[in-house]
Design a protein around this motif. Structure first.
Motif, PDB file in Angstrom:
ATOM      1  N   PRO A  22       0.855  -1.196   0.000  1.00 21.31           N
ATOM      2  CA  PRO A  22       0.000   0.000   0.000  1.00 21.31           C
ATOM      3  C   PRO A  22       0.888   1.242   0.000  1.00 21.31           C
ATOM      4  O   PRO A  22       1.963   1.243   0.592  1.00 21.31           O
ATOM      5  CB  PRO A  22      -0.785  -0.111   1.314  1.00 21.31           C
ATOM      6  CG  PRO A  22      -0.563  -1.500   1.810  1.00 21.31           C
ATOM      7  CD  PRO A  22       0.755  -1.945   1.268  1.00 21.31           C
ATOM      8  N   LEU A  23       0.427   2.285  -0.644  1.00 23.61           N
ATOM      9  CA  LEU A  23       1.167   3.549  -0.653  1.00 23.61           C
ATOM     10  C   LEU A  23       0.497   4.580   0.242  1.00 23.61           C
ATOM     11  O   LEU A  23       1.138   5.199   1.089  1.00 23.61           O
ATOM     12  CB  LEU A  23       1.278   4.087  -2.082  1.00 23.61           C
ATOM     13  CG  LEU A  23       2.062   5.403  -2.246  1.00 23.61           C
ATOM     14  CD1 LEU A  23       3.498   5.244  -1.736  1.00 23.61           C
ATOM     15  CD2 LEU A  23       2.060   5.848  -3.702  1.00 23.61           C
ATOM     16  N   LYS A  24      -0.809   4.774   0.061  1.00 17.85           N
ATOM     17  CA  LYS A  24      -1.540   5.694   0.925  1.00 17.85           C
ATOM     18  C   LYS A  24      -3.030   5.403   0.807  1.00 17.85           C
ATOM     19  O   LYS A  24      -3.498   4.811  -0.163  1.00 17.85           O
ATOM     20  CB  LYS A  24      -1.258   7.157   0.578  1.00 17.85           C
ATOM     21  CG  LYS A  24      -1.909   7.637  -0.706  1.00 17.85           C
ATOM     22  CD  LYS A  24      -1.813   9.146  -0.822  1.00 17.85           C
ATOM     23  CE  LYS A  24      -2.609   9.647  -2.031  1.00 17.85           C
ATOM     24  NZ  LYS A  24      -2.669  11.112  -2.103  1.00 17.85           N
ATOM     25  N   SER A  25      -3.766   5.833   1.820  1.00 16.02           N
ATOM     26  CA  SER A  25      -5.212   5.666   1.807  1.00 16.02           C
ATOM     27  C   SER A  25      -5.846   6.964   2.282  1.00 16.02           C
ATOM     28  O   SER A  25      -5.464   7.513   3.316  1.00 16.02           O
ATOM     29  CB  SER A  25      -5.634   4.514   2.719  1.00 16.02           C
ATOM     30  OG  SER A  25      -7.042   4.368   2.748  1.00 16.02           O
ATOM     31  N   GLY A  26      -6.801   7.457   1.490  1.00 20.99           N
ATOM     32  CA  GLY A  26      -7.487   8.683   1.851  1.00 20.99           C
ATOM     33  C   GLY A  26      -8.987   8.488   1.797  1.00 20.99           C
ATOM     34  O   GLY A  26      -9.490   7.364   1.700  1.00 20.99           O
TER      35      GLY A  26
END
Length: 286
Positions: A22-26
């Motif tokens: 995963p890189l980022k979650s928004g």
């Protein structure tokens, strides 16, 4: 890690070979680092409609084209079909904007395709090859801040020449690549000619950047690039290479300059608070 179902479909179709991390979650989407052959890319998986609210998007959607009359009627009635079409249109808006802006020379990630509701694009990295940091996460010298501000103002001009406004531009929607800033996240992109709030959103975008970069180069607080470029745009005189000075002469008979300055400073302070809140929310997601 367990492969998300939406990305498994891309593996099955041979679009990507592996999900690395995963890189980022928004609020709107989760981004993963993926491998496609010898290339490392990123895949943006939009979150389910049930997890997102359209109530705050009416202002952004004004002026957007709807492909068919049935879709327009359904979206207006907010039927189940309409909400599904609205969701699809929301995703397609970013994809279409990304290709349009890339072709116009805007510094955006290279798009590689849109499959099963997943946007595959370039993974922006830093000089060492690691995932690039967001602008709001890096310390800048005064010289760097001035240079980045100049580059980003030019990106806003190029977008405006395409008839588009980012609509949510901030230090957390800008990545710092080895060659400078790269603008990301366009699902809320605004039609410059068809949205009554276009000018307000343009000024907010520019003020958000100035608010952050002005910390390192305070003289930026005395610039009026947003007002200057909008005046040129309204007059039909804005070009991709238009020379901007950052100065703007207000009509003092109609405008209380002190109130305008206070309003802009308030907007900048609000932007910083929003950025801090977004950062805290993303930290909780992680």
């Amino acid at each position: 890690m367990r492969t998300p179902e939406s990305l498994q479909a891309l593996i099955d179709d041979g679009v990507i070979d592996e999900v690395l991390r995963p890189l980022k979650s928004g609020k709107e989407a989760a981004v993963y680092v993926v491998r496609s052959g010898d290339d490392v890319r990123c895949a943006k998986v939009y979150k389910d409609m049930a997890q997102r609210s359209f109530q705050q998007r009416v202002q952004y959607q004004e002026g957007r084209k709807v492909r068919g009359s049935r879709e327009a009627r359904a979206q207006a009635k907010s039927s189940k079909y309409g909400r599904k079409q609205q969701e699809t249109a929301w995703k397609n808006t970013e994809v279409d904007a990304l290709y349009q802006l890339r072709d116009a020379g805007v510094r955006v990630p290279e798009p590689y395709g849109y499959y099963h509701g997943v946007l595959v694009m370039e993974l922006v990295t830093d000089a060492e090859g690691y995932s690039a940091a967001r602008l709001g996460e890096v310390e800048l010298s005064a010289q760097q801040a001035r240079a980045f501000h100049q580059v980003l103002v030019r990106q806003v001009v190029l977008m405006l020449c395409c008839g588009l406004i980012h609509g949510d531009l901030s230090p957390y929607n800008v990545l710092v690549g080895p060659d400078g800033p790269v603008v990301i996240d366009f699902p809320q992109v605004v039609s410059a000619g068809g949205n009554n709030s276009a000018r307000t959103m343009l000024l907010r975008d520019v003020n958000n950047l100035t608010a952050y970069l002005g910390r390192s180069a305070p003289e930026l607080f005395d610039t009026w690039y947003g007002e200057e470029m909008w005046a040129l745009f309204e007059a039909g005189e804005l070009l991709p290479d238009s020379v901007l000075t950052g100065t703007f002469v207000h009509d003092e008979s109609d405008v209380d300059l002190d109130s305008v300055r206070h309003a802009i400073n308030d907007a900048r302070e609000e932007a910083l608070i929003r950025q801090q809140g977004r950062e805290a929310a993303e930290a909780m997601d992680d």
